[in-house]
Scaffold this active site. Structure first.
Site, PDB file in Angstrom:
ATOM      1  N   GLY A   8       0.812  -1.220   0.000  1.00 56.54           N
ATOM      2  CA  GLY A   8       0.000   0.000   0.000  1.00 56.54           C
ATOM      3  C   GLY A   8       0.844   1.269   0.000  1.00 56.54           C
ATOM      4  N   ILE A  13      -0.583   7.165   3.685  1.00 59.69           N
ATOM      5  CA  ILE A  13       0.428   6.976   4.736  1.00 59.69           C
ATOM      6  C   ILE A  13       1.598   6.150   4.203  1.00 59.69           C
ATOM      7  N   ASP A  34       1.628  -2.701  -4.415  1.00 55.05           N
ATOM      8  CA  ASP A  34       0.378  -1.932  -4.358  1.00 55.05           C
ATOM      9  C   ASP A  34      -0.508  -2.313  -5.531  1.00 55.05           C
ATOM     10  N   THR A 124      -5.569   0.655  13.345  1.00 59.74           N
ATOM     11  CA  THR A 124      -6.227   1.936  13.600  1.00 59.74           C
ATOM     12  C   THR A 124      -6.874   1.947  14.987  1.00 59.74           C
ATOM     13  N   ASP A 125      -7.009   3.134  15.549  1.00 58.90           N
ATOM     14  CA  ASP A 125      -7.706   3.251  16.846  1.00 58.90           C
ATOM     15  C   ASP A 125      -9.193   2.908  16.705  1.00 58.90           C
ATOM     16  N   GLU A 126      -9.693   2.882  15.442  1.00 58.43           N
ATOM     17  CA  GLU A 126     -11.134   2.644  15.249  1.00 58.43           C
ATOM     18  C   GLU A 126     -11.543   1.230  15.652  1.00 58.43           C
ATOM     19  N   TYR A 149     -15.616  -0.997   8.009  1.00 55.51           N
ATOM     20  CA  TYR A 149     -14.161  -0.746   7.887  1.00 55.51           C
ATOM     21  C   TYR A 149     -13.436  -1.179   9.151  1.00 55.51           C
ATOM     22  N   ALA A 151     -14.419  -3.046  11.567  1.00 56.91           N
ATOM     23  CA  ALA A 151     -14.580  -4.476  11.853  1.00 56.91           C
ATOM     24  C   ALA A 151     -13.573  -5.293  11.039  1.00 56.91           C
ATOM     25  N   LYS A 153     -10.653  -4.229   9.972  1.00 51.97           N
ATOM     26  CA  LYS A 153      -9.318  -3.992  10.542  1.00 51.97           C
ATOM     27  C   LYS A 153      -9.156  -4.769  11.846  1.00 51.97           C
ATOM     28  N   ASN A 178      -6.414   9.518  13.797  1.00 49.70           N
ATOM     29  CA  ASN A 178      -6.637  10.115  12.464  1.00 49.70           C
ATOM     30  C   ASN A 178      -5.417  10.886  11.969  1.00 49.70           C
ATOM     31  N   LYS A 188     -11.288  12.076   2.624  1.00 51.25           N
ATOM     32  CA  LYS A 188     -11.247  12.157   4.080  1.00 51.25           C
ATOM     33  C   LYS A 188     -11.448  13.612   4.510  1.00 51.25           C
ATOM     34  N   ARG A 213     -12.191  13.703  16.969  1.00 54.62           N
ATOM     35  CA  ARG A 213     -11.105  12.856  16.495  1.00 54.62           C
ATOM     36  C   ARG A 213      -9.805  13.383  17.110  1.00 54.62           C
ATOM     37  N   HIS A 275     -22.186   6.650  13.318  1.00 49.62           N
ATOM     38  CA  HIS A 275     -21.040   7.568  13.462  1.00 49.62           C
ATOM     39  C   HIS A 275     -20.410   7.508  14.861  1.00 49.62           C
TER      40      HIS A 275
HETATM   41  P1  NAD Z   1      -5.199   4.868   1.510  1.00 51.82           P
HETATM   42  O1  NAD Z   1      -6.599   4.466   1.203  1.00 51.82           O
HETATM   43  O2  NAD Z   1      -4.738   6.249   1.210  1.00 51.82           O
HETATM   44  O3  NAD Z   1      -4.175   3.877   0.745  1.00 51.82           O
HETATM   45  C1  NAD Z   1      -4.370   2.506   0.678  1.00 51.82           C
HETATM   46  C2  NAD Z   1      -3.351   1.941  -0.312  1.00 51.82           C
HETATM   47  O4  NAD Z   1      -3.487   0.508  -0.341  1.00 51.82           O
HETATM   48  C3  NAD Z   1      -3.548   2.415  -1.762  1.00 51.82           C
HETATM   49  O5  NAD Z   1      -2.306   2.717  -2.346  1.00 51.82           O
HETATM   50  C4  NAD Z   1      -4.193   1.224  -2.445  1.00 51.82           C
HETATM   51  O6  NAD Z   1      -3.926   1.146  -3.830  1.00 51.82           O
HETATM   52  C5  NAD Z   1      -3.548   0.072  -1.685  1.00 51.82           C
HETATM   53  N1  NAD Z   1      -4.359  -1.151  -1.722  1.00 51.82           N
HETATM   54  C6  NAD Z   1      -5.694  -1.258  -1.486  1.00 51.82           C
HETATM   55  N2  NAD Z   1      -6.083  -2.538  -1.637  1.00 51.82           N
HETATM   56  C7  NAD Z   1      -4.967  -3.243  -1.964  1.00 51.82           C
HETATM   57  C8  NAD Z   1      -4.725  -4.617  -2.235  1.00 51.82           C
HETATM   58  N3  NAD Z   1      -5.711  -5.523  -2.216  1.00 51.82           N
HETATM   59  N4  NAD Z   1      -3.461  -5.004  -2.525  1.00 51.82           N
HETATM   60  C9  NAD Z   1      -2.458  -4.093  -2.568  1.00 51.82           C
HETATM   61  N5  NAD Z   1      -2.633  -2.779  -2.334  1.00 51.82           N
HETATM   62  C10 NAD Z   1      -3.872  -2.362  -2.034  1.00 51.82           C
HETATM   63  O7  NAD Z   1      -5.001   4.500   3.036  1.00 51.82           O
HETATM   64  P2  NAD Z   1      -4.150   5.260   4.176  1.00 51.82           P
HETATM   65  O8  NAD Z   1      -4.964   6.350   4.741  1.00 51.82           O
HETATM   66  O9  NAD Z   1      -2.780   5.539   3.640  1.00 51.82           O
HETATM   67  O10 NAD Z   1      -4.067   4.114   5.269  1.00 51.82           O
HETATM   68  C11 NAD Z   1      -2.986   3.183   5.259  1.00 51.82           C
HETATM   69  C12 NAD Z   1      -3.159   2.224   6.416  1.00 51.82           C
HETATM   70  O11 NAD Z   1      -3.172   2.939   7.649  1.00 51.82           O
HETATM   71  C13 NAD Z   1      -4.486   1.446   6.368  1.00 51.82           C
HETATM   72  O12 NAD Z   1      -4.215   0.119   6.756  1.00 51.82           O
HETATM   73  C14 NAD Z   1      -5.367   2.145   7.379  1.00 51.82           C
HETATM   74  O13 NAD Z   1      -6.279   1.249   7.952  1.00 51.82           O
HETATM   75  C15 NAD Z   1      -4.335   2.614   8.388  1.00 51.82           C
HETATM   76  N6  NAD Z   1      -4.703   3.826   9.160  1.00 51.82           N
HETATM   77  C16 NAD Z   1      -5.110   4.959   8.502  1.00 51.82           C
HETATM   78  C17 NAD Z   1      -5.386   6.110   9.235  1.00 51.82           C
HETATM   79  C18 NAD Z   1      -5.791   7.400   8.559  1.00 51.82           C
HETATM   80  O14 NAD Z   1      -6.119   8.369   9.241  1.00 51.82           O
HETATM   81  N7  NAD Z   1      -5.756   7.492   7.236  1.00 51.82           N
HETATM   82  C19 NAD Z   1      -5.275   6.094  10.633  1.00 51.82           C
HETATM   83  C20 NAD Z   1      -4.865   4.918  11.266  1.00 51.82           C
HETATM   84  C21 NAD Z   1      -4.564   3.796  10.509  1.00 51.82           C
HETATM   85  P1  TYD Z   2     -12.867  10.695   8.115  1.00 55.96           P
HETATM   86  O1  TYD Z   2     -11.813  11.609   7.605  1.00 55.96           O
HETATM   87  O2  TYD Z   2     -13.717   9.944   7.149  1.00 55.96           O
HETATM   88  O3  TYD Z   2     -12.148   9.705   9.141  1.00 55.96           O
HETATM   89  P2  TYD Z   2     -12.797   8.633  10.184  1.00 55.96           P
HETATM   90  O4  TYD Z   2     -14.233   8.480   9.925  1.00 55.96           O
HETATM   91  O5  TYD Z   2     -12.046   7.392   9.832  1.00 55.96           O
HETATM   92  O6  TYD Z   2     -12.480   9.159  11.535  1.00 55.96           O
HETATM   93  O7  TYD Z   2     -13.854  11.524   9.040  1.00 55.96           O
HETATM   94  C1  TYD Z   2     -13.360  12.267  10.155  1.00 55.96           C
HETATM   95  C2  TYD Z   2     -14.564  12.888  10.845  1.00 55.96           C
HETATM   96  O8  TYD Z   2     -15.143  13.853   9.971  1.00 55.96           O
HETATM   97  C3  TYD Z   2     -15.653  11.890  11.170  1.00 55.96           C
HETATM   98  O9  TYD Z   2     -16.257  12.254  12.417  1.00 55.96           O
HETATM   99  C4  TYD Z   2     -16.652  12.067  10.046  1.00 55.96           C
HETATM  100  C5  TYD Z   2     -16.513  13.547   9.697  1.00 55.96           C
HETATM  101  N1  TYD Z   2     -16.782  13.890   8.284  1.00 55.96           N
HETATM  102  C6  TYD Z   2     -17.697  14.898   7.969  1.00 55.96           C
HETATM  103  O10 TYD Z   2     -18.316  15.523   8.863  1.00 55.96           O
HETATM  104  N2  TYD Z   2     -17.947  15.182   6.657  1.00 55.96           N
HETATM  105  C7  TYD Z   2     -17.315  14.510   5.654  1.00 55.96           C
HETATM  106  O11 TYD Z   2     -17.602  14.797   4.463  1.00 55.96           O
HETATM  107  C8  TYD Z   2     -16.361  13.500   5.985  1.00 55.96           C
HETATM  108  C9  TYD Z   2     -15.625  12.743   4.907  1.00 55.96           C
HETATM  109  C10 TYD Z   2     -16.103  13.229   7.315  1.00 55.96           C
END
Ligand code: NAD
Ligand code: TYD
Length: 336
Positions: A8, A13, A34, A124-126, A149, A151, A153, A178, A188, A213, A275
């Site tokens: 990924g 990230i 990826d 994730t903390d979720e 999602y 569940a 993870k 987050n 996001k 968050r 939510h």
């Molecule tokens: P993202 O959606 O930006 O990127 C996901 C990447 O994984 C993409 O490049 C996609 O092409 C690749 N991918 C998806 N399915 C795939 C598969 N089957 N095989 C190979 N590659 C695949 O996600 P992100 O926000 O960078 O999150 C990365 C990781 O961190 C995730 O595991 C997520 O659960 C975790 N995480 C994210 C956050 C956040 O705030 N974004 C917070 C905590 C943990």
């Molecule tokens: P998000 O960035 O989707 O992260 P997560 O749901 O994984 O925490 O959402 C962050 C917060 O923002 C969450 O409480 C949902 C809210 N949100 C909105 O109010 N409007 C939006 O369009 C989106 C995408 C999120």
């Protein structure tokens, strides 16, 4: 030299982590596996892709054949690959189970078979579910995910724990709050709101915007993962957080102030089903055991992130002209 597999690595990230490894260390060779889903963008690594210590494989983590090839002779696997957006998991969770659960199982089997000495699951903390107005998630908190999602993870985390327990796999789980920062796909909250406001387009707040968050800059997340790789105790889970709790409305107000946009651009839309009210991480374990702490203050990081999106309008436009249009229409009932 350390040979590592990052999955990924073309996402938000993962790309920041790959860049962090390639630019801050000269003892790491990175293979990035990826699938290039809607969220995976090779542009995210265009500035480092020609480095000799970087190799890209396009492929699916649920494909055992390609994973076995990618995992050969690796010292560590970092699994970032996932379907990562809660709202998409509410529309259809099929691919979440396939990638996040089955994909993790395939990687774990490859790690065993190929004798990879370290496996790090980016979680994730979720997985802990939702908090009331007080208290924090610790590593001992009950796993109680609420969205498809989270569940998926959580299921992946349980698989990792079972491989640690049953096979003695040298693995760690990291559970971060987050993230925000450069290269985040604009579905996001923070990049969606920045990219809309830059175009004087309304920002859709779910419900009253009181959900909380705990925000962390993506580079702080990257240094935490590196610390876990360097010194994490075998089998341990580490919470990672930014110690920065804000309501969605507070985040939105900060963005309006940075961009000098009017409050009239706030639009309250129907709330997300199920939510989660509040996430807040207690990260004292990683702080005391590994000496890590978040370094980037939210206000400074947010200013820089806004500037980054303003300066990368071509990257944003290419996304907004692609599959994102359909998603936006489906999610918000409007044209992006
Ligand atoms: P993202 O959606 O930006 O990127 C996901 C990447 O994984 C993409 O490049 C996609 O092409 C690749 N991918 C998806 N399915 C795939 C598969 N089957 N095989 C190979 N590659 C695949 O996600 P992100 O926000 O960078 O999150 C990365 C990781 O961190 C995730 O595991 C997520 O659960 C975790 N995480 C994210 C956050 C956040 O705030 N974004 C917070 C905590 C943990
Ligand atoms: P998000 O960035 O989707 O992260 P997560 O749901 O994984 O925490 O959402 C962050 C917060 O923002 C969450 O409480 C949902 C809210 N949100 C909105 O109010 N409007 C939006 O369009 C989106 C995408 C999120």
């Amino acid at each position: 030299m350390f040979q590592v597999l990052v999955t990924g690595g073309c996402g938000f990230i993962g790309s920041n982590f790959v860049r962090h490894l390639l630019t801050t260390r000269n003892d790491v060779v990175v293979t990035n596996l990826d699938k290039l889903t809607y969220a995976g963008n090779p542009q995210n690594l265009a500035d480092v892709a020609d480095k000799p210590r970087y190799q890209f494989i396009e492929g699916d983590i649920a494909d055992a054949k390609i994973v076995r090839v990618a995992a050969r002779k690796k010292d560590a696997i970092f699994n970032f690959a996932a379907e990562s957006h809660v709202d998409r998991s509410i529309h259809d969770s099929t691919v979440f189970v396939r990638t996040n659960v089955l994909g993790t199982q395939v990687l774990l089997d490859a790690a065993r078979e190929m004798h990879v000495s370290r496996y790090i699951q980016i979680s994730t903390d979720e997985v802990y579910g939702s908090l009331g107005p007080t208290g924090y998630f610790t590593e001992e908190s009950r796993i109680a995910p609420n969205s498809p999602y989270s569940a998926s993870k959580a299921a992946a985390d349980l698989l990792v724990q079972s491989y640690i327990h049953t096979f003695g796999l040298n693995a760690n789980i990291t559970r971060c709050s987050n993230n925000y920062g450069p290269w985040q796909f604009p579905e996001k909250l923070i990049p969606l709101f920045i990219t809309n406001l830059l175009r004087d387009q309304a920002v859709p707040i779910y419900g009253l915007g009181r959900n909380i968050r705990d925000w962390i800059h993506v580079l702080d997340h990257c240094t935490a993962i590196e610390a876990v790789w360097r010194e994490g105790k075998p089998g341990a889970t580490y919470n990672i957080g930014g110690e920065c709790e804000l309501t969605n409305m507070q985040v939105t107000e900060k963005l309006l102030a940075i961009l000098a946009k009017p409050h009239s651009l706030i639009c309250h839309v129907v709330d997300r089903p199920g939510h989660d009210a509040r996430y807040a991480i207690d990260c004292s374990k990683i702080k005391s055991e590994l000496g890590w702490r978040p370094q980037i203050h939210f206000d400074k990081g947010l200013h820089e992130t806004v500037r980054w999106y303003a300066e990368h309008s071509r990257w944003v436009e290419e996304i907004r002209n692609g599959e994102y249009r359909n998603y936006y229409q489906k999610q918000y009932g409007q044209v992006a």
